[in-house]
Design an enzyme around this catalytic site. Sequence first.
Site, PDB file in Angstrom:
ATOM      1  N   ILE A 115      77.397 -59.280  24.401  1.00 49.61           N
ATOM      2  CA  ILE A 115      76.328 -59.675  23.478  1.00 49.61           C
ATOM      3  C   ILE A 115      76.516 -59.005  22.117  1.00 49.61           C
TER       4      ILE A 115
ATOM      5  N   ASP B  71      81.206 -47.859  19.803  1.00 47.25           N
ATOM      6  CA  ASP B  71      81.452 -48.367  21.162  1.00 47.25           C
ATOM      7  C   ASP B  71      82.495 -47.475  21.833  1.00 47.25           C
TER       8      ASP B  71
ATOM      9  N   THR C 205      66.008 -55.716  29.173  1.00 48.00           N
ATOM     10  CA  THR C 205      66.279 -56.828  30.081  1.00 48.00           C
ATOM     11  C   THR C 205      65.056 -57.214  30.905  1.00 48.00           C
ATOM     12  N   ASP C 206      65.028 -58.454  31.368  1.00 50.48           N
ATOM     13  CA  ASP C 206      63.951 -58.910  32.262  1.00 50.48           C
ATOM     14  C   ASP C 206      63.962 -58.136  33.581  1.00 50.48           C
ATOM     15  N   GLU C 207      65.120 -57.542  33.931  1.00 57.35           N
ATOM     16  CA  GLU C 207      65.234 -56.898  35.249  1.00 57.35           C
ATOM     17  C   GLU C 207      64.313 -55.699  35.413  1.00 57.35           C
TER      18      GLU C 207
ATOM     19  N   TYR D 175      70.743 -50.039  38.087  1.00 58.01           N
ATOM     20  CA  TYR D 175      70.892 -50.526  36.701  1.00 58.01           C
ATOM     21  C   TYR D 175      69.531 -50.721  36.050  1.00 58.01           C
TER      22      TYR D 175
ATOM     23  N   LYS E 249      67.513 -48.929  32.807  1.00 57.54           N
ATOM     24  CA  LYS E 249      67.037 -49.675  31.623  1.00 57.54           C
ATOM     25  C   LYS E 249      65.531 -49.453  31.441  1.00 57.54           C
TER      26      LYS E 249
ATOM     27  N   LYS F  14      80.312 -61.125  35.773  1.00 56.52           N
ATOM     28  CA  LYS F  14      78.990 -61.732  35.834  1.00 56.52           C
ATOM     29  C   LYS F  14      79.113 -63.160  36.380  1.00 56.52           C
TER      30      LYS F  14
ATOM     31  N   PRO G  44      82.330 -66.290  45.520  1.00 53.25           N
ATOM     32  CA  PRO G  44      81.405 -65.552  46.392  1.00 53.25           C
ATOM     33  C   PRO G  44      79.955 -65.697  45.952  1.00 53.25           C
ATOM     34  N   VAL G  45      79.165 -66.412  46.738  1.00 51.17           N
ATOM     35  CA  VAL G  45      77.745 -66.611  46.424  1.00 51.17           C
ATOM     36  C   VAL G  45      76.933 -65.719  47.367  1.00 51.17           C
TER      37      VAL G  45
ATOM     38  N   PRO H 120      72.470 -55.767  47.916  1.00 55.48           N
ATOM     39  CA  PRO H 120      71.270 -55.034  48.345  1.00 55.48           C
ATOM     40  C   PRO H 120      70.227 -55.001  47.224  1.00 55.48           C
TER      41      PRO H 120
ATOM     42  N   HIS I 179      68.514 -57.376  46.071  1.00 61.21           N
ATOM     43  CA  HIS I 179      68.725 -58.553  45.208  1.00 61.21           C
ATOM     44  C   HIS I 179      67.392 -59.179  44.787  1.00 61.21           C
TER      45      HIS I 179
HETATM   46  P1  NAD Z   1      78.628 -55.447  28.287  1.00 59.79           P
HETATM   47  O1  NAD Z   1      78.831 -54.683  29.543  1.00 59.79           O
HETATM   48  O2  NAD Z   1      79.392 -56.706  28.073  1.00 59.79           O
HETATM   49  O3  NAD Z   1      78.910 -54.500  27.020  1.00 59.79           O
HETATM   50  C1  NAD Z   1      78.473 -53.193  26.950  1.00 59.79           C
HETATM   51  C2  NAD Z   1      79.200 -52.511  25.790  1.00 59.79           C
HETATM   52  O4  NAD Z   1      78.701 -51.161  25.695  1.00 59.79           O
HETATM   53  C3  NAD Z   1      80.713 -52.402  25.998  1.00 59.79           C
HETATM   54  O5  NAD Z   1      81.378 -52.752  24.800  1.00 59.79           O
HETATM   55  C4  NAD Z   1      80.935 -50.929  26.327  1.00 59.79           C
HETATM   56  O6  NAD Z   1      82.206 -50.448  25.917  1.00 59.79           O
HETATM   57  C5  NAD Z   1      79.805 -50.268  25.554  1.00 59.79           C
HETATM   58  N1  NAD Z   1      79.422 -48.957  26.077  1.00 59.79           N
HETATM   59  C6  NAD Z   1      79.184 -48.639  27.391  1.00 59.79           C
HETATM   60  N2  NAD Z   1      78.879 -47.333  27.492  1.00 59.79           N
HETATM   61  C7  NAD Z   1      78.895 -46.822  26.237  1.00 59.79           C
HETATM   62  C8  NAD Z   1      78.647 -45.540  25.682  1.00 59.79           C
HETATM   63  N3  NAD Z   1      78.315 -44.498  26.469  1.00 59.79           N
HETATM   64  N4  NAD Z   1      78.739 -45.367  24.355  1.00 59.79           N
HETATM   65  C9  NAD Z   1      79.088 -46.425  23.540  1.00 59.79           C
HETATM   66  N5  NAD Z   1      79.357 -47.648  24.014  1.00 59.79           N
HETATM   67  C10 NAD Z   1      79.260 -47.856  25.335  1.00 59.79           C
HETATM   68  O7  NAD Z   1      77.054 -55.721  28.212  1.00 59.79           O
HETATM   69  P2  NAD Z   1      76.275 -56.970  27.617  1.00 59.79           P
HETATM   70  O8  NAD Z   1      76.142 -57.998  28.657  1.00 59.79           O
HETATM   71  O9  NAD Z   1      76.853 -57.310  26.297  1.00 59.79           O
HETATM   72  O10 NAD Z   1      74.820 -56.319  27.428  1.00 59.79           O
HETATM   73  C11 NAD Z   1      74.476 -55.672  26.214  1.00 59.79           C
HETATM   74  C12 NAD Z   1      73.052 -55.142  26.336  1.00 59.79           C
HETATM   75  O11 NAD Z   1      72.157 -56.212  26.602  1.00 59.79           O
HETATM   76  C13 NAD Z   1      72.862 -54.144  27.471  1.00 59.79           C
HETATM   77  O12 NAD Z   1      71.998 -53.135  27.031  1.00 59.79           O
HETATM   78  C14 NAD Z   1      72.198 -54.964  28.579  1.00 59.79           C
HETATM   79  O13 NAD Z   1      71.385 -54.155  29.383  1.00 59.79           O
HETATM   80  C15 NAD Z   1      71.385 -55.939  27.762  1.00 59.79           C
HETATM   81  N6  NAD Z   1      71.120 -57.235  28.403  1.00 59.79           N
HETATM   82  C16 NAD Z   1      72.129 -57.986  28.915  1.00 59.79           C
HETATM   83  C17 NAD Z   1      71.872 -59.235  29.473  1.00 59.79           C
HETATM   84  C18 NAD Z   1      72.973 -60.100  30.026  1.00 59.79           C
HETATM   85  O14 NAD Z   1      72.678 -61.149  30.612  1.00 59.79           O
HETATM   86  N7  NAD Z   1      74.231 -59.756  29.872  1.00 59.79           N
HETATM   87  C19 NAD Z   1      70.563 -59.706  29.512  1.00 59.79           C
HETATM   88  C20 NAD Z   1      69.537 -58.904  28.974  1.00 59.79           C
HETATM   89  C21 NAD Z   1      69.836 -57.679  28.412  1.00 59.79           C
HETATM   90  O1  TDX Z   2      79.659 -62.679  42.772  1.00 60.49           O
HETATM   91  C1  TDX Z   2      78.455 -62.929  42.500  1.00 60.49           C
HETATM   92  N1  TDX Z   2      77.749 -63.756  43.313  1.00 60.49           N
HETATM   93  C2  TDX Z   2      76.438 -64.061  43.138  1.00 60.49           C
HETATM   94  O2  TDX Z   2      75.830 -64.802  43.930  1.00 60.49           O
HETATM   95  C3  TDX Z   2      77.767 -62.378  41.358  1.00 60.49           C
HETATM   96  C4  TDX Z   2      78.500 -61.457  40.419  1.00 60.49           C
HETATM   97  C5  TDX Z   2      76.453 -62.699  41.178  1.00 60.49           C
HETATM   98  N2  TDX Z   2      75.787 -63.488  42.040  1.00 60.49           N
HETATM   99  C6  TDX Z   2      74.353 -63.766  41.827  1.00 60.49           C
HETATM  100  C7  TDX Z   2      73.483 -62.527  41.694  1.00 60.49           C
HETATM  101  C8  TDX Z   2      72.378 -62.972  40.753  1.00 60.49           C
HETATM  102  O3  TDX Z   2      71.352 -63.607  41.515  1.00 60.49           O
HETATM  103  O4  TDX Z   2      74.220 -64.429  40.564  1.00 60.49           O
HETATM  104  C9  TDX Z   2      73.048 -64.003  39.864  1.00 60.49           C
HETATM  105  C10 TDX Z   2      73.457 -63.433  38.507  1.00 60.49           C
HETATM  106  O5  TDX Z   2      74.171 -62.241  38.762  1.00 60.49           O
HETATM  107  P1  TDX Z   2      74.787 -61.360  37.562  1.00 60.49           P
HETATM  108  O6  TDX Z   2      75.638 -62.237  36.709  1.00 60.49           O
HETATM  109  O7  TDX Z   2      75.400 -60.150  38.176  1.00 60.49           O
HETATM  110  O8  TDX Z   2      73.486 -61.037  36.702  1.00 60.49           O
HETATM  111  P2  TDX Z   2      72.123 -60.309  37.089  1.00 60.49           P
HETATM  112  O9  TDX Z   2      72.266 -59.397  38.213  1.00 60.49           O
HETATM  113  O10 TDX Z   2      71.062 -61.375  37.170  1.00 60.49           O
HETATM  114  O11 TDX Z   2      71.915 -59.426  35.743  1.00 60.49           O
HETATM  115  C11 TDX Z   2      72.213 -59.984  34.460  1.00 60.49           C
HETATM  116  O12 TDX Z   2      71.048 -60.340  33.767  1.00 60.49           O
HETATM  117  C12 TDX Z   2      70.244 -59.310  33.279  1.00 60.49           C
HETATM  118  C13 TDX Z   2      73.036 -59.023  33.622  1.00 60.49           C
HETATM  119  O13 TDX Z   2      74.191 -58.638  34.325  1.00 60.49           O
HETATM  120  C14 TDX Z   2      72.247 -57.822  33.207  1.00 60.49           C
HETATM  121  O14 TDX Z   2      72.992 -56.994  32.340  1.00 60.49           O
HETATM  122  C15 TDX Z   2      71.020 -58.280  32.506  1.00 60.49           C
HETATM  123  O15 TDX Z   2      70.217 -57.186  32.234  1.00 60.49           O
END
Ligand code: NAD
Ligand code: TDX
Length: 348
Positions: A12, A33, A125-127, A150, A154, A189, A205-206, A274, A276
């Site tokens: 992001i 970063d 995050t919504d989580e 996780y 957050k 992801k 893998p679901v 676990p 989930h």
């Molecule tokens: P990502 O894992 O793709 O990227 C995380 C980045 O943070 C990486 O570039 C990593 O090198 C850097 N990082 C990790 N530890 C660090 C540290 N100690 N110091 C400096 N940099 C560090 O994550 P993302 O999916 O891009 O998510 C970004 C943010 O958005 C996170 O805070 C996550 O919780 C939040 N978020 C993600 C989602 C999603 O669906 N991916 C949804 C809602 C919120």
């Molecule tokens: O191998 C898989 N099989 C599967 O069924 C993986 C990796 C995921 N899943 C399922 C678990 C979740 O129900 O898919 C759904 C999405 O999983 P993830 O992509 O791991 O996302 P989720 O756990 O929902 O969390 C994501 O959204 C909120 C981001 O990873 C977080 O960073 C964000 O905060």
Amino acid sequence: MKLLVTGGCGFIGSNFILEMLAEYPDLYIVNLDLLTYAGNFENLQDTIPYGDRHRFVRGDIADRELVDSLMCNGIDAVVNFAAESHVDRSIIDASAFVRTNVLGTQVLLDACRRHGVGRFVQVSTDEVYGSLGPDGAFTECHPLAPNSPYSATKAAADLLVRSYHKTYGIDAVITRCSNNYGPYQFPEKLIPLMITNAMVDAPLPVYGDGLNVRDWIHVRDHCRAVDLVLRKGCAGSVYNVGANSEYPNIEIVRYILSRLGKPESLIRFVKDRPGHDRRYAMDATLIREELGWEPEADFESGLDQTICWYIEHETWWRRVKSGEYLTYYDTWYTERLGGKEAGIGRGE
Ligand code: NAD
Ligand code: TDX
């Protein structure tokens, strides 16, 4: 404006930096970063034409001295994307999650306080709200009830941000967004994992029955929301971000297979994650009504474009799916898929 963006080499963060540099010609970004497994400087190749408007610093948000040295150079605002972001990895070992997501946020907040930084945006995050039943959606008033290590880290960070606003008057805002998809997402992801596995005919893998529901949003819509909150959000507020786009996981997996012309026989229902969470859904009324934000992407075309992006960027994801990724894939999926099948997913 001089912005400190943390985690700008992740999924992001890199999308955000590219959007912001294109949108605001007077903007300078310092990108801090650590380049963990999830950080990839290749994601920022397109920043080259912007010259010194993007400065990359490799380092840890939990490193007080480094953060201090960056903030004393006139930073106007901070957007904190840096995090350990994958639920499954937090189940294997939560240590890095506590260090980065909790301690790292505190270090940034302390530095903002010391240097009088004008605004701090915490990307959450919504989580943090936990899991929903079949009806309703999370509002900003929903109690925090994180279920994974996780999401617990957050939520802890969100509470620290809140406390620094209340106690020290820091101008801080929190965004809580639903599941993102789009270019440059790390293939651990759901969506990029399923696309890239299907492309090489590896098993998909679901978890559990595949009926867990996620509320999907295109990463660019999330980035526009963060930008709006940065510029116009009310200090001390939380803004939910979501695009009303709920789908059970299995539906997404089937859709990806059909788009790639691959058979559903690649699907494997495996042992559940676990803790989930069953369902997430965001009520984003506040950001829509107060700040005028609206998502632009429609899920089906956004997902189609994302599938095309992974087809066109095979070199990118093949490089990412190597080294450390293979160790993680073995640890998490070998038992779930059976040794031989896991081997196919890691590209053997
Ligand atoms: P990502 O894992 O793709 O990227 C995380 C980045 O943070 C990486 O570039 C990593 O090198 C850097 N990082 C990790 N530890 C660090 C540290 N100690 N110091 C400096 N940099 C560090 O994550 P993302 O999916 O891009 O998510 C970004 C943010 O958005 C996170 O805070 C996550 O919780 C939040 N978020 C993600 C989602 C999603 O669906 N991916 C949804 C809602 C919120
Ligand atoms: O191998 C898989 N099989 C599967 O069924 C993986 C990796 C995921 N899943 C399922 C678990 C979740 O129900 O898919 C759904 C999405 O999983 P993830 O992509 O791991 O996302 P989720 O756990 O929902 O969390 C994501 O959204 C909120 C981001 O990873 C977080 O960073 C964000 O905060």
